[in-house]
Design a protein around this motif. Structure first.
Motif, PDB file in Angstrom:
ATOM      1  N   ARG A  58       0.824  -1.212   0.000  1.00  0.00           N
ATOM      2  CA  ARG A  58       0.000   0.000   0.000  1.00  0.00           C
ATOM      3  C   ARG A  58       0.855   1.258   0.000  1.00  0.00           C
ATOM      4  O   ARG A  58       0.563   2.240  -0.698  1.00  0.00           O
TER       5      ARG A  58
ATOM      6  N   SER B  91       1.018   3.814  -3.425  1.00  0.00           N
ATOM      7  CA  SER B  91       0.539   5.198  -3.366  1.00  0.00           C
ATOM      8  C   SER B  91       1.675   6.217  -3.390  1.00  0.00           C
ATOM      9  O   SER B  91       1.506   7.328  -3.888  1.00  0.00           O
TER      10      SER B  91
ATOM     11  N   LYS C 263      -5.926  14.572  -0.981  1.00  0.00           N
ATOM     12  CA  LYS C 263      -6.092  13.121  -1.119  1.00  0.00           C
ATOM     13  C   LYS C 263      -4.828  12.390  -0.677  1.00  0.00           C
ATOM     14  O   LYS C 263      -4.895  11.363   0.010  1.00  0.00           O
ATOM     15  N   GLN C 264      -3.678  12.914  -1.065  1.00  0.00           N
ATOM     16  CA  GLN C 264      -2.412  12.291  -0.677  1.00  0.00           C
ATOM     17  C   GLN C 264      -2.248  12.324   0.845  1.00  0.00           C
ATOM     18  O   GLN C 264      -1.819  11.342   1.460  1.00  0.00           O
TER      19      GLN C 264
ATOM     20  N   GLN D 115      -4.679  12.452   3.078  1.00  0.00           N
ATOM     21  CA  GLN D 115      -5.632  11.527   3.672  1.00  0.00           C
ATOM     22  C   GLN D 115      -5.167  10.082   3.531  1.00  0.00           C
ATOM     23  O   GLN D 115      -5.296   9.267   4.458  1.00  0.00           O
ATOM     24  N   ASP D 116      -4.605   9.738   2.365  1.00  0.00           N
ATOM     25  CA  ASP D 116      -4.104   8.381   2.141  1.00  0.00           C
ATOM     26  C   ASP D 116      -2.984   8.053   3.126  1.00  0.00           C
ATOM     27  O   ASP D 116      -2.925   6.936   3.676  1.00  0.00           O
TER      28      ASP D 116
ATOM     29  N   GLU E  98      -4.461   7.586   6.679  1.00  0.00           N
ATOM     30  CA  GLU E  98      -5.171   6.312   6.804  1.00  0.00           C
ATOM     31  C   GLU E  98      -4.185   5.159   6.910  1.00  0.00           C
ATOM     32  O   GLU E  98      -4.381   4.215   7.684  1.00  0.00           O
ATOM     33  N   LEU E  99      -3.102   5.221   6.122  1.00  0.00           N
ATOM     34  CA  LEU E  99      -2.079   4.184   6.194  1.00  0.00           C
ATOM     35  C   LEU E  99      -1.414   4.188   7.561  1.00  0.00           C
ATOM     36  O   LEU E  99      -1.186   3.135   8.174  1.00  0.00           O
TER      37      LEU E  99
ATOM     38  N   LYS F 112     -12.341  -1.242   3.217  1.00  0.00           N
ATOM     39  CA  LYS F 112     -11.123  -2.014   2.941  1.00  0.00           C
ATOM     40  C   LYS F 112     -11.258  -3.460   3.388  1.00  0.00           C
ATOM     41  O   LYS F 112     -10.521  -4.334   2.922  1.00  0.00           O
TER      42      LYS F 112
ATOM     43  N   ASN G  99     -14.185   9.773  -0.860  1.00  0.00           N
ATOM     44  CA  ASN G  99     -12.871   9.149  -0.686  1.00  0.00           C
ATOM     45  C   ASN G  99     -12.382   8.429  -1.934  1.00  0.00           C
ATOM     46  O   ASN G  99     -11.311   7.822  -1.916  1.00  0.00           O
TER      47      ASN G  99
END
Length: 267
Positions: A9, A13, A171-172, A174-175, A178-179, A240, A266
């Motif tokens: 992941r 990304s 978005k980056q 948030q990604d 979340e990771l 997920k 999202n």
């Protein structure tokens, strides 16, 4: 902890973090496409492959190895050479193996000595990352995967603030958050989830239309604001896990439209 999934992941990304890890310019990521590759005939699967967009660049084969396996190198090189025999690419190749520390690596390497030349195969030991100043956001996230449980909050708290300050793209950002949250849940299985949740500011979520509508509906039903935030924040994690929108809405006791809006936001 499913470290291969976490690394997949991360590099899918943010491919630039991989090139930072191997001491290459992060701009190299622009010349590559990252994916997991299944090799035909023997059903080998390589954790990650960086395929170059031009044949002037080498192919990078990535494996994450967190358990001792005396047959690892035989399988690793077998996968690589079988893949090379099947591809039409004429590019040279490099191997990258990520270990948590020296102790996990197999000592049975005599027959692979020539292939383990550092110019051909780079072995990364994550417990040595702290010796690389200054450390980037990407390397700090990688380092977090192997630190002791007692150090997790000490490293993660300033890292969250740094991500919010330095990553402009929403978005980056948030990604990444979340990771990071996923890593914390894996690293701290005994922690109360609210302890982890408290590290992440939900102020941005409060400004969204979906939150405002959910809050309005919640007030009618007597639901507290904090409970609504927790429900909305859990939607990406439930997706997920492969749960359908209908099941998520029923489980969280939220209108289907509210869940759908959050999903769309999202995507």
């Amino acid at each position: 902890m499913k470290t291969d999934t976490i690394f997949y992941r991360l590099f899918q990304s943010f491919s630039e973090f991989f090139f930072e890890l191997i001491n290459q310019s992060s701009e190299q990521a622009n010349a590559y496409q990252f994916s997991s590759v299944e090799v035909k005939q023997l059903a080998f699967r390589i954790d990650g492959v960086f395929l170059p967009k031009t044949e002037a660049q080498p192919i990078y084969f990535l494996e994450v190895q967190f358990q001792k396996d005396h047959n690892f190198y035989g399988r690793f090189f077998g996968e690589i050479f079988l893949y090379l025999s099947q591809t039409s690419l004429e590019s040279d190749w490099r191997g990258v193996i990520i270990y948590p520390n020296y102790q996990v690596e197999s000592s049975k390497i005599e027959r692979y000595q020539e292939l383990l030349n550092p110019r051909r195969v780079q072995r990364i030991y994550l417990n040595q990352l702290e010796n690389r100043p200054p450390i980037s956001i990407g390397l700090a996230i990688v380092e977090l995967i192997i630190v002791q449980e007692t150090q997790v909050f000490e490293i993660a708290t300033p890292l969250i603030a740094e991500i919010r300050q330095q990553i402009i793209d929403e978005k980056q950002q948030q990604d990444l958050l979340e990771l990071l949250e996923t890593i914390l849940i894996y690293k701290l299985p005994r922690a109360n989830y609210k302890e982890i949740e408290a590290m992440f500011s939900l102020s941005d979520l409060k400004q969204t239309k979906v939150y405002q509508e959910a809050l309005e509906e919640g007030i009618k039903e007597g639901i507290k604001e904090g409970e609504i935030l927790t429900k909305l924040a859990s939607i990406p994690r439930m997706l997920k896990l492969g749960l359908s929108i209908e099941i998520i809405a029923a489980s969280l006791d939220l209108p289907l439209e509210t869940v759908q809006q959050e999903v769309n936001k999202n995507q």
